[in-house]
Design an enzyme around this catalytic site. Structure first.
Site, PDB file in Angstrom:
ATOM      1  N   ASP A  36      -5.869   3.050   7.511  1.00  0.00           N
ATOM      2  CA  ASP A  36      -5.664   1.757   6.846  1.00  0.00           C
ATOM      3  C   ASP A  36      -6.488   0.645   7.490  1.00  0.00           C
ATOM      4  O   ASP A  36      -6.606  -0.434   6.924  1.00  0.00           O
ATOM      5  CB  ASP A  36      -4.189   1.351   6.896  1.00  0.00           C
ATOM      6  CG  ASP A  36      -3.368   2.150   5.913  1.00  0.00           C
ATOM      7  OD1 ASP A  36      -3.949   2.559   4.889  1.00  0.00           O
ATOM      8  OD2 ASP A  36      -2.185   2.375   6.168  1.00  0.00           O
ATOM      9  N   ASP A  43       0.808  -1.206   0.000  1.00  0.00           N
ATOM     10  CA  ASP A  43       0.000   0.000   0.000  1.00  0.00           C
ATOM     11  C   ASP A  43       0.840   1.254   0.000  1.00  0.00           C
ATOM     12  O   ASP A  43       0.339   2.341  -0.038  1.00  0.00           O
ATOM     13  CB  ASP A  43      -0.985   0.012   1.166  1.00  0.00           C
ATOM     14  CG  ASP A  43      -0.350   0.508   2.419  1.00  0.00           C
ATOM     15  OD1 ASP A  43       0.804   0.115   2.645  1.00  0.00           O
ATOM     16  OD2 ASP A  43      -0.979   1.283   3.137  1.00  0.00           O
ATOM     17  N   ASP A  50      -0.089   1.024   7.997  1.00  0.00           N
ATOM     18  CA  ASP A  50       0.317   1.489   9.322  1.00  0.00           C
ATOM     19  C   ASP A  50      -0.539   2.621   9.881  1.00  0.00           C
ATOM     20  O   ASP A  50      -0.471   2.921  11.050  1.00  0.00           O
ATOM     21  CB  ASP A  50       1.789   1.891   9.325  1.00  0.00           C
ATOM     22  CG  ASP A  50       2.091   2.897   8.245  1.00  0.00           C
ATOM     23  OD1 ASP A  50       1.148   3.296   7.536  1.00  0.00           O
ATOM     24  OD2 ASP A  50       3.256   3.293   8.116  1.00  0.00           O
TER      25      ASP A  50
END
Lengths: 55, 725
Positions: free
Chosen positions: B624, B434, B620
């Site tokens: 998310d 991501d 993180d």
């Protein structure tokens, strides 16, 4: 065969002694860490012997 | 101060006091040896044991001769800052349990060997030449030796039997406990009335071998927990609290209250979660996250307990203490995971329960059939069936492998938060990255500088550096280095006033009376965003900086390793197209998407799942969390938000991508071992049962076979943990 009457109880006594020694060792913490001591010989200097009274 | 610590964490032993401290710095045998060596030399120290594996130092000292603080300072001087293990009561309980287990196993081993020797003597008398008196004498001695093995060492099985009967559920211990008791008491009866057979050997062998298998499984699990909570239970011993007149006062960590203002010197550990006051600070969060580089935190940021202050002292106002800190929450999450029984294990339990019921019925049927055909052998055959059909291997097959895998992962800094996830992880075939940050280094470098209008390159850099300020954000560092390096003479330094950071866009400020903006093209120069950083006044462009991200040294290897595992990589990042494309091209990742919102990422993950792929994700930030929850398997970083951890399946304590490849490899190895184990357990039971029912297997052989099969299954699983580097 009469010898067995002496030898077998003797072996049982020895077993008792072995178990007692094992119990003493476990209570004294000798089995608390099974990994670090195995690596100790890799160190250059032998560590100072432990105080025997520390138990 | 001292009495407070002593009361909470130390306990009295003959000759002095004892306590356990944790040290995160102790990573290898040499460190443990050094600690041993240095502390044992101090006067008044009775005993020191440092364990490199668990990070614990057990200290026993005489308080009349030496003060605890002297010893702790000595430890700190060696570079192993001592921290207190919380939950001392649990620590002691854990050690007591460990000793009790070792004792049981030792007793079972010694007793069983001896009992089997006597049994052997009886077996060797095949022609029945032994005088009856001698035979009975040997039987009584065997009874004497087996009794403690059955009732002391075998207590866990008997307690399990009692529990099973009380709750009326046919658990495995019912079968084991019943077999042991039947074998033992039938032998006692035969001994007393001088019958043809005794089965003490089967009873003790069963206890010993099964106990070994079960202990191995439990120890693998305990090691996994110990490692995880050593990591997270780091807490400094002392803290410095500011008092009203501006001076500081040294207090024990347990005395910190919310709202206190604490001072943390350079090199000290932050004792509680709190808000950073006065200045920016760089914190070393290596103990928390494994991240080697100090992490910059601007003034007002929340900093976490367990991180280490670098460079200069800092002040913080305490927000959360003790069990509320992020550290403590992470630990609780991991502990929770370790108490869960995963889906597959529950399934194996259910199967085993049915199996137990079926075995009990089978044993009764066998007994009935043999009583009718040949009553003399009915009891012995029933006992053999009962023992051999015990599905111990089936029940141990899974937990042992899971525990070993959890341990292997924890050693590599991957904490398992949801136990079920290991199974899914083995099936992963797509990794959705991501952000490019996981593939690139934390340091940024200026690639090229283009200037417009009449600004020189040096002036542009000086202005940009001033706007970015003193912070240690990677971008600010890149500009400072850029401004200092190429200029032959010291570049003109300027200072920015009215600096203001606009989240997601850039920074604006005023230098020598002129307004400047630095950031995305649409923010700084009213142009279309191209991924570069622009300097302007909001409408007119003055300079364009392109920033180069350096690939991590291991990125290429990791991508190759993942490919070898058959895992397809895909980038779905919030970063600009240029950065993503560069990374994707270097690593030859064909599929990438840039400027993705969390919703986009989630949608992408779901699309892939609909195509039948098993998607792993890592993230993180708080935003998310939904994406992580949506992916098949998810990783979060330990330094991320607590909410993310709750949504994730695994928490990475260091941000190295290589851990993911290793985790997948371990999970696959675990899956293979679980399959082998289950296949073995089922095949063994199915194969041995008919033979036992036909009366071809003596009870001692049944006990040996059953227990060895369990041992085999556990050893096969432990192999997984043993292969750690």
């Amino acid at each position: 065969m009469t010898m067995l009457l002496l030898l077998v109880p003797l072996s049982v006594l020895l077993l008792g002694a072995a178990i007692a020694a094992f119990v003493w060792a476990v209570r004294g913490g000798q089995f608390d860490d099974l990994e670090t001591p195995a690596l100790a010989p890799l160190a250059e200097d032998a560590p100072k012997p432990r105080d025997p009274h520390a138990g | 101060m001292q009495p407070a610590i002593l009361a909470e964490h130390a306990w009295a032993v003959p000759g002095g006091m004892e306590m356990v401290v944790l040290s995160g710095g102790m990573r290898c045998a040499a460190c443990a040896w050094l600690v041993d060596q240095a502390l044992a030399r101090e006067r008044g120290v009775l005993d020191v044991t440092a364990s490199a594996v668990t990070g614990r130092i057990r200290l026993r000292w005489d308080p009349c001769v030496v003060e605890l603080s002297t010893l702790l300072q000595r430890l700190a001087a060696l570079g192993f800052a001592p921290t207190l293990a919380t939950g001392m009561a649990r620590e002691r309980l854990r050690r007591r349990e460990w000793r009790r287990d070792v004792l049981r196993l030792g007793l079972a081993g010694l007793g069983a060997m001896q009992a089997m020797m006597f049994a052997e003597a009886l077996y060797l008398d095949t022609a029945a030449q032994m005088p009856l008196a001698t035979r009975d004498f040997l039987r009584w001695i065997t009874l004497l030796v087996s009794t403690p093995v059955v009732f002391v060492a075998g207590w866990p099985f008997l307690a399990g039997l009692a529990r099973g009967l009380r709750e009326r559920s046919a658990n495995m211990d019912v079968l084991v406990g019943a077999s042991i008791l039947i074998a033992y008491f039938a032998s006692v009866v035969e001994t007393v009335r001088g019958g043809p057979h005794v089965w003490f050997d089967a009873a003790v062998m069963f206890v010993f071998l099964l106990l070994t298998a079960r202990q191995l499984e439990q120890w693998a699990r305990r090691r996994a927990t110990m490692r995880a909570d050593t990591l997270a239970r780091l807490r400094p011993v002392f803290a410095q609290r500011e008092v009203a007149d501006g001076t500081t006062q040294r207090i024990a960590a347990a005395q910190i209250r919310v709202g206190d203002v604490l001072r943390v010197e350079a090199g000290e550990t932050v004792p509680a979660d709190g808000v950073l006051l006065d200045t920016d600070a760089a914190l070393d969060e290596a103990l928390l996250s494994g991240e080697a580089l100090p992490v910059a935190h601007p003034c007002g940021d929340l900093i976490a307990a367990g991180s280490i202050c670098r460079d200069r002292p800092l002040r913080l106002r305490v927000e959360r203490i003790g069990a509320d800190t992020r550290l403590a929450q992470l630990v609780r999450l991991v502990e929770q995971a370790q108490t869960q029984r995963p889906r597959l294990a529950r399934f194996a339990d259910r199967v085993a329960r049915h199996f137990v019921a079926a075995s009990l019925i089978a044993a009764l049927l066998v007994f009935a059939a043999w009583s009718w055909l040949q009553p003399a052998r009915a009891f012995e055959t029933m006992l053999a069936v009962l023992v051999i059909s015990c599905p111990c291997a089936l029940s141990l097959a899974l937990p042992a492998a899971l525990a070993a895998a959890t341990d292997a992962l924890a050693r590599r800094g991957v904490l398992v938060v949801r136990a079920d996830a290991l199974e899914t992880l083995a099936a992963v075939d797509t990794l959705l990255l991501d952000k490019t940050g996981t593939l690139t280094d934390a340091t940024l470098a200026l690639d090229s500088v283009q200037t417009f209008a009449d600004l020189t390159r040096e002036e542009a850099l000086a202005v940009a550096a001033a706007l970015q300020g003193e912070g240690s954000h990677p971008l600010a560092l890149a500009f400072r280095r850029g401004a200092a390096f190429p200029a032959p003479a010291p570049a003109r330094t300027c200072t920015a006033t009215r600096r203001h950071v606009r989240a997601g866009l850039g920074v604006e400020g005023c230098i020598d009376g002129c307004e400047f903006r630095l950031g995305r093209a649409d923010f700084a120069a009213a142009r279309d965003d191209d991924g570069a950083i622009w300097l302007g006044d909001g409408t007119v462009a003055l300079a364009r900086f392109s920033i180069k991200q350096q690939l991590r040294k291991d990125a290429v290897d990791v991508v190759a390793a993942l490919r070898r595992l058959g895992v397809a990589l895909e980038i779905s990042t919030g970063d600009g197209a240029e950065a993503a494309a560069a990374v994707a091209q270097t690593l030859r990742i064909a599929r990438w998407r840039a400027r993705q919102t969390p919703e986009d990422k989630l949608a992408r993950a779901q699309t892939l799942q609909r195509e039948g792929r098993v998607v792993a994700m890592l993230g993180d930030g708080i935003n998310d969390a939904p994406v992580l929850a949506g992916a098949s398997v998810s990783f979060a970083f330990a330094d991320g938000a607590a909410l993310t951890h709750r949504a994730a399946d695994f928490v990475l304590t260091c941000s190295a991508l290589s851990r993911i490849a290793q985790s997948i490899a371990i999970a696959r190895r675990m899956r293979r071992i679980v399959r082998q184990n289950l296949a073995w357990a089922v095949a063994y039971n199915a194969f041995a049962l008919p033979f036992a029912a036909l009366g071809w297997i003596a009870p001692w052989l049944a006990a040996l076979g059953m227990a060895l099969s369990s041992l085999l299954v556990v050893l096969n699983a432990v192999r997984l943990a043993g292969r750690a580097s």
